[in-house]
Structures are given as structure tokens and as C-alpha cells.
Design an enzyme around this catalytic site. Structure first.
Site, short mmCIF file in Angstrom:
data_model
loop_
_atom_site.label_atom_id
_atom_site.label_comp_id
_atom_site.label_asym_id
_atom_site.label_seq_id
_atom_site.Cartn_x
_atom_site.Cartn_y
_atom_site.Cartn_z
CG ASP A 221 1.04 16.17 31.59
OD1 ASP A 221 0.00 15.55 31.31
OD2 ASP A 221 1.09 17.04 32.47
CG HIS A 367 -3.77 11.77 37.44
ND1 HIS A 367 -4.62 12.70 38.01
CD2 HIS A 367 -3.21 12.40 36.36
CE1 HIS A 367 -4.56 13.83 37.33
NE2 HIS A 367 -3.72 13.67 36.31
FE1 N7H Z 1 -3.23 15.32 35.02
N1 N7H Z 1 1.10 13.46 36.06
O1 N7H Z 1 2.19 13.69 35.66
O2 N7H Z 1 0.92 12.56 36.88
N2 N7H Z 1 -1.99 14.05 34.06
N3 N7H Z 1 -1.70 15.90 36.23
N4 N7H Z 1 -4.43 16.76 35.87
N5 N7H Z 1 -4.71 14.90 33.71
C1 N7H Z 1 -2.30 13.31 32.94
O3 N7H Z 1 -2.77 11.95 28.92
C2 N7H Z 1 -0.44 15.33 36.33
C3 N7H Z 1 -4.09 17.64 36.85
C4 N7H Z 1 -5.99 15.44 33.71
O4 N7H Z 1 -7.78 11.57 29.09
C5 N7H Z 1 -1.19 12.50 32.56
O5 N7H Z 1 -1.76 13.87 29.10
C6 N7H Z 1 0.32 16.07 37.33
C7 N7H Z 1 -5.23 18.40 37.27
C8 N7H Z 1 -6.75 14.91 32.60
O6 N7H Z 1 -6.83 9.81 29.95
C9 N7H Z 1 -0.20 12.75 33.46
C10 N7H Z 1 -0.48 17.07 37.79
C11 N7H Z 1 -6.29 17.96 36.49
C12 N7H Z 1 -5.89 14.04 31.94
C13 N7H Z 1 -0.69 13.71 34.42
C14 N7H Z 1 -1.75 16.96 37.11
C15 N7H Z 1 -5.77 16.95 35.61
C16 N7H Z 1 -4.62 14.05 32.65
C17 N7H Z 1 -1.15 11.48 31.42
C18 N7H Z 1 -0.21 18.12 38.82
C19 N7H Z 1 -7.73 18.39 36.50
C20 N7H Z 1 -6.23 13.21 30.70
C21 N7H Z 1 -0.73 12.06 30.11
C22 N7H Z 1 0.97 18.48 39.22
C23 N7H Z 1 -8.33 18.97 37.50
C24 N7H Z 1 -6.68 11.82 31.12
C25 N7H Z 1 -1.84 12.66 29.31
C26 N7H Z 1 -7.13 10.99 29.94
C27 N7H Z 1 -3.52 13.33 32.28
C28 N7H Z 1 -0.02 14.19 35.58
C29 N7H Z 1 -2.81 17.80 37.36
C30 N7H Z 1 -6.51 16.31 34.65
C31 N7H Z 1 1.18 12.08 33.40
C32 N7H Z 1 1.73 15.79 37.81
C33 N7H Z 1 -5.25 19.48 38.35
C34 N7H Z 1 -8.19 15.24 32.25
#
Ligand code: N7H
Length: 514
Positions: A221, A367
Site C-alpha cells: 500500500d 479498487h
Molecule cells: Fe485504497 N488495499 O489493500 O486493497 N488501496 N484501500 N483506499 N486507495 C490502494 O497505490 C485499501 C481506501 C485509494 O492512484 C492500494 O497505494 C484497503 C479508502 C486511492 O492508483 C491498495 C483499504 C480510499 C489509491 C489499497 C483502502 C482509498 C488507493 C494500491 C481499507 C478513499 C491510489 C497501492 C481497508 C476513500 C489509487 C497504492 C491509484 C490504493 C487497499 C481504503 C483510496 C492495495 C485495504 C477508504 C486513491
């Protein structure tokens, strides 16, 4: 003292990036305590810019005045969120000015102590200016009930400490060890005494060993963050540069520039969410639903399902660039791991056009595609106004043997989600409400029922039909739903949160003097 501390860290900590800080290089206040950098060392994540690199940007930001967490992102080893209520405003403000302010660290210091207030907190401290943010004024709990601006939470899953508006502020303390944080917390508590009361505290920590940098489901992440004009240098391939006012109040691009009081300049709205993750249940779901791809074993089919739900493999490699197998070398290369648009030049049935028809490489609803649709949106559509800077960290222990054996969560763990934006509606709220929880976003695709975000989307906690997760589906109108994957329940459950304002150092002084 403060100036020399800045310049000291400027050469010893920030100028060498965030790695390899020697204990003897640290300023006196922390020399005895910290033995290594407070940042994790993970090659998939972009390096922080040096002070020199920031100074070379056009209209370089005043990083000596901006609190440390805002522009830095998700890289810390240990981090405590200490939520408090103010009991004695006069004493609190006096101690804030004399003893707490010198502890608060700026972007240049890239260090440990960070202070931020809710709307009711600012009012309790006598700061009644309108900051120009509707959601901030209401508080996050109101958005759980607000039918027009729904974030999808079920109020019954919220911890009592977050339900309401009683939290006035949060100190965020980051360091290399939990012991150092406890020492710093004891220091702050002895300074503030009975002027505050603890409402909740949450200890976040990078996961151990080879899981460092990975959240609890196992995915790397913190890879993709927007580039901030006046700060990010160099800008990496695939990063979009945006005006600093997307994140910092009062800066170029602030959507509400004229409405902000002067003291709020260079502050940012912090959205905090305690997001519980049901890890054994998620793992069992993957095991039970391997994607049926001829060249893959069932275990590999399960890995592929997880990767397509997120849009990246556990290593961080994007499925769009590596659709059938993980590629740790790609994942570990920040010049390649974010360099894609979801556009396939030879996409069928209309080669060279936008890829509205094909989710073979990456599901429309993955996601990372939901929250950052890249080439799915037309240039000039304003996607960059919805960018956030994420600064989250996992909380809670590793899955126990008993939980793994029972495929059931019995210990609380998840993500302490933090995002920064200059406008909560444009940032967190828009992503959660308009994109994540919509079954038809990204709009304009051939698939009319993409489904909500498979990781954090919710339909009130019930089953979710997600199409496009199975790469075998390639009927042009996507009318064959027999390959849809049905998630029986949410694997991420909101336990509550709050909206805060993170003032600059001069803003904190103004609050202390209010
Ligand atoms: Fe997410 N995950 O592990 O599945 N997220 N996220 N997120 N997220 C991202 O690029 C995760 C949450 C964004 O620019 C990655 O950093 C989990 C909320 C945004 O391509 C992974 C949770 C919100 C991005 C996860 C969670 C976001 C992103 C890829 C909750 C907004 C950048 C690694 C438990 C409301 C996307 C990375 C881009 C990436 C996960 C929450 C937003 C692995 C487990 C609540 C903007």
C-alpha cells in the site's frame, strides 16, 4: 533552537531521503531515543524529495510551516492516534503555545508529532471562523445519516467513541518504536494534564518482516500518490501533477480560496477512518472462489481474484501491466509500477479508442481503478480535483493461528485510514460516495452493472455482485452474468472516524492565541 533544529535535520534526515538516519545525527531532543528512521524502507514506494529538490520546484511550498504528515504519505514504522477532548481551553491554549508547539514537526523535519482539530474542537478553543468546508462543520458522524451525501456506513458498526462530535482533536505521534511513542505521549500528557481527556487511542504499526508496507489483506500500500506542484521532485512516470491547493488550504488551486481565514493557509483537512478488515474471511473467500483460468492452479486462481479485486498483486505490481502473474521486479520499480492508463492501444472492438469494452487486463471496478480511473476519464474531466494524499497505517496484530483455523476474525485489525484534501467533499467524500459505492462507475463502460468497489464499496453490508473480476467474461454487452463474482458480505467494516483540520504552525499559534 527551532531554526537550528530545522537546518540540522535538513542535512541529516531530509537531505538523505528517508533512509539510513544515524542516531548521532538526530537532534538532541530525540538522540537518546530513536535508533533508526521512523520511516519504513520499501523499494516499491517513491522516495521523499530532498529539501534541495523541493527548493528547485517552481513556487516551492513553505515546508517549514506545513505540518509533517500532510505531504509525506504512508511510510511510518509506528504511529499513535490519540483522540482527545478539551476540558480546560485556557490551559490547553497556554500549553499549546509554550510547550506543545515546539514539539510539532513540519514537512522539512519529516518527524513525529502532529496536532489537528475537529470543528467542535476549534469551537471549544474559541476559534469560530468559518473554514469553508460543509462536511468538516457537520462532522463525520452526520455523514453516516445524511441521505444526500452517503458514505455508506452502517452506524451500528461505529465504535461509541467516534459516534457523535465529542472528539476535539487528535495528536498523531510517529516514531521507529512503540516505546518511543509512549515516552512522547507521557510527555504530552504531563504537559497538558487535566486540560484534555483521552477519548480513544489507536496504535498503528507497519506489519512485520516481509509484510512491511503491506496492509492486512497482504497488498503493498502507498504506491500511488499524486505529485504536488511545489513539492514533489522528481515527478515519477504515471504520477499526475496537481496544484498544491488540492491539498493545502489557501494555496494555488484551492477550490474555496476566497472563503478561508488567513490563519488557515497551509493547513489541510484530515479524514480519519478506522476501517476494520476481516482478514481470515477475505482469505477464505479467495480460496473458495479461484478464478478458472486454464494455465493457473486453483491457488493461483485465488491469488488472481484478489489481485483483480484490488487492481494490483500483493507485491504491488499492477494487474493492468501484468495480468496473469505477479511480477515483483515490476512492483519494486517506482519508475514503472505506476506508469499505466487503463487504455489499450489495440483494444477490441475499436482499436485505438478508449478502452470501454475490455476488462481482460483489469476489471473496470478494481479498487485502484474506482478511486483513480486515469485514462477512463477524458482529459480535462477534472479528475485531479478528486485526488487525495493518503497517509494510512495498519492497526492491530497479525492473524492468530486460532483465527486462521476458524476462518473468523476475533481480534480487531484493519487500516487507520488518513487522507488529506483541501475540500472534504471533493476528496474523500466524492471518492466514497460517487465512485466507490456506485455500481455503474467508471461511467460509459459497456458493462452496465460493474458493481461497487470490491474492497471498500458497500451496499449496506449485504452481498455485492461484481462483474468483470473473471477475465473469462468477454461478451461485448456483458449480459452474461454467470461469471459475476458475488461477495457475501463486506470484508472492510467502518468502525467510525472524524474530520479534522491540520493547521500550519502559524495556524496553531493563532489557535493558541484565540
Ligand atoms: Fe485504497 N488495499 O489493500 O486493497 N488501496 N484501500 N483506499 N486507495 C490502494 O497505490 C485499501 C481506501 C485509494 O492512484 C492500494 O497505494 C484497503 C479508502 C486511492 O492508483 C491498495 C483499504 C480510499 C489509491 C489499497 C483502502 C482509498 C488507493 C494500491 C481499507 C478513499 C491510489 C497501492 C481497508 C476513500 C489509487 C497504492 C491509484 C490504493 C487497499 C481504503 C483510496 C492495495 C485495504 C477508504 C486513491
Amino acid at each position: 533552537m527551532r531554526k537550528s533544529l530545522h537546518s540540522f535535520i535538513l542535512v541529516s534526515l531530509f537531505a538523505v531521503g528517508h533512509l539510513g538516519v544515524n542516531a548521532e545525527d538526530l537532534p538532541p531532543r530525540r538522540r537518546a531515543a530513536r535508533t533508526k528512521s521512523l520511516f519504513i524502507d520499501v523499494s516499491a514506494l517513491p522516495n521523499l524529495p530532498t529539501v534541495q529538490a523541493v527548493s528547485e520546484t517552481t513556487n516551492a511550498l513553505d515546508t517549514d510551516n506545513i505540518q509533517s504528515d500532510i505531504l509525506i504519505g504512508m511510510q511510518k514504522n509506528e504511529e499513535l492516534f490519540y483522540f482527545f477532548g478539551v476540558k480546560d481551553a485556557a490551559t490547553f491554549k497556554s500549553k499549546l503555545a509554550s510547550d506543545i508547539l515546539p514539539l510539532i514537526t513540519t514537512t522539512t523535519e519529516v518527524s513525529a508529532d502532529f496536532s489537528t482539530f475537529s470543528n467542535t474542537g476549534l469551537i471549544a478553543l474559541g476559534m469560530t471562523d468559518d473554514l469553508g468546508d460543509f462536511n468538516f462543520v457537520q462532522g463525520q458522524f452526520a455523514d453516516v445519516h445524511n441521505q444526500t451525501v452517503l458514505i455508506g456506513d452502517n452506524p451500528s458498526t461505529w465504535d461509541a467513541s467516534f459516534a457523535g462530535t465529542q472528539i476535539h482533536g487528535v495528536f498523531i505521534l510517529a516514531s521507529d518504536t512503540a516505546a518511543n511513542i509512549n515516552t512522547e505521549l507521557a510527555n504530552i500528557q504531563s504537559i497538558l494534564g487535566a486540560s484534555i481527556v483521552e477519548i480513544e487511542s489507536l496504535q498503528g504499526a507497519a506489519r512485520p518482516g516481509d509484510q512491511q508496507g503491506h496492509e492486512h489483506f497482504g497488498f503493498m500500500d502507498g504506491i500511488s500518490q499524486p505529485a504536488v506542484n511545489g513539492f514533489t521532485n522528481p515527478v515519477l512516470p504515471g504520477q499526475t501533477s496537481v496544484d498544491p491547493g488540492t491539498f493545502l488550504v489557501g494555496e494555488i488551486g484551492d477550490p474555496n480560496l476566497d472563503a478561508r481565514p488567513a490563519w488557515a493557509k497551509d493547513g489541510s483537512f484530515l479524514v480519519f477512518r478506522k476501517l476494520q478488515q476481516l482478514v481470515p474471511e477475505f482469505s477464505q473467500f479467495l480460496t473458495d472462489h479461484p478464478l478458472d483460468v486454464p494455465s493457473l492452479t486453483p491457488a493461483e486462481g485465488s491469488e488472481l481474484l484478489g489481485a483483480r479485486m484490488v487492481g494490483r498483486w500483493k507485491s504491488g505490481a499492477p494487474v493492468f501491466l501484468s495480468p496473469t502473474h505477479d511480477d515483483p521486479v515490476l512492483a519494486a520499480d517506482p519508475t514503472r509500477n505506476n506508469n499505466f492508463t487503463y487504455l489499450i492501444a489495440d483494444a477490441l472492438p475499436d482499436p485505438g479508442t478508449e478502452n470501454h469494452f475490455n476488462q481482460t487486463n483489469c476489471p473496470f471496478g478494481a479498487h485502484i481503478r474506482k478511486v483513480h480511473p486515469r485514462g477512463d476519464l477524458q482529459p480535462g474531466s477534472g479528475e485531479e480535483t478528486h485526488f487525495i494524499i493518503r497517509s494510512s497505517i495498519p492497526y492491530g496484530p497479525e492473524v492468530t493461528a486460532a483465527e486462521a483455523a476458524a476462518n473468523t476474525t476475533s481480534v480487531d485489525r484493519g487500516l487507520a485510514f488518513v487522507s488529506y484534501q483541501a475540500n472534504i467533499f471533493n476528496g474523500f467524500m466524492f471518492l466514497q460516495n460517487v465512485w466507490i459505492n456506485s455500481i455503474v462507475f467508471p461511467f460509459g463502460k459497456v458493462d452496465p452493472t460493474i458493481g461497487v468497489d470490491p474492497i471498500i464499496g458497500t451496499l449496506g453490508g449485504g452481498p455485492k455482485n461484481i462483474s468483470g473480476l473473471d477475465p473469462a467474461v468477454f461478451d461485448l454487452d456483458q449480459s452474461d452474468v454467470s461469471h459475476d463474482v458475488v461477495e457475501p458480505r463486506d470484508f472492510v467494516v467502518s468502525r467510525g472516524g472524524e474530520y479534522f483540520f491540520s493547521p500550519s504552525l502559524t495556524g496553531l499559534s493563532a489557535i493558541a492565541a484565540a
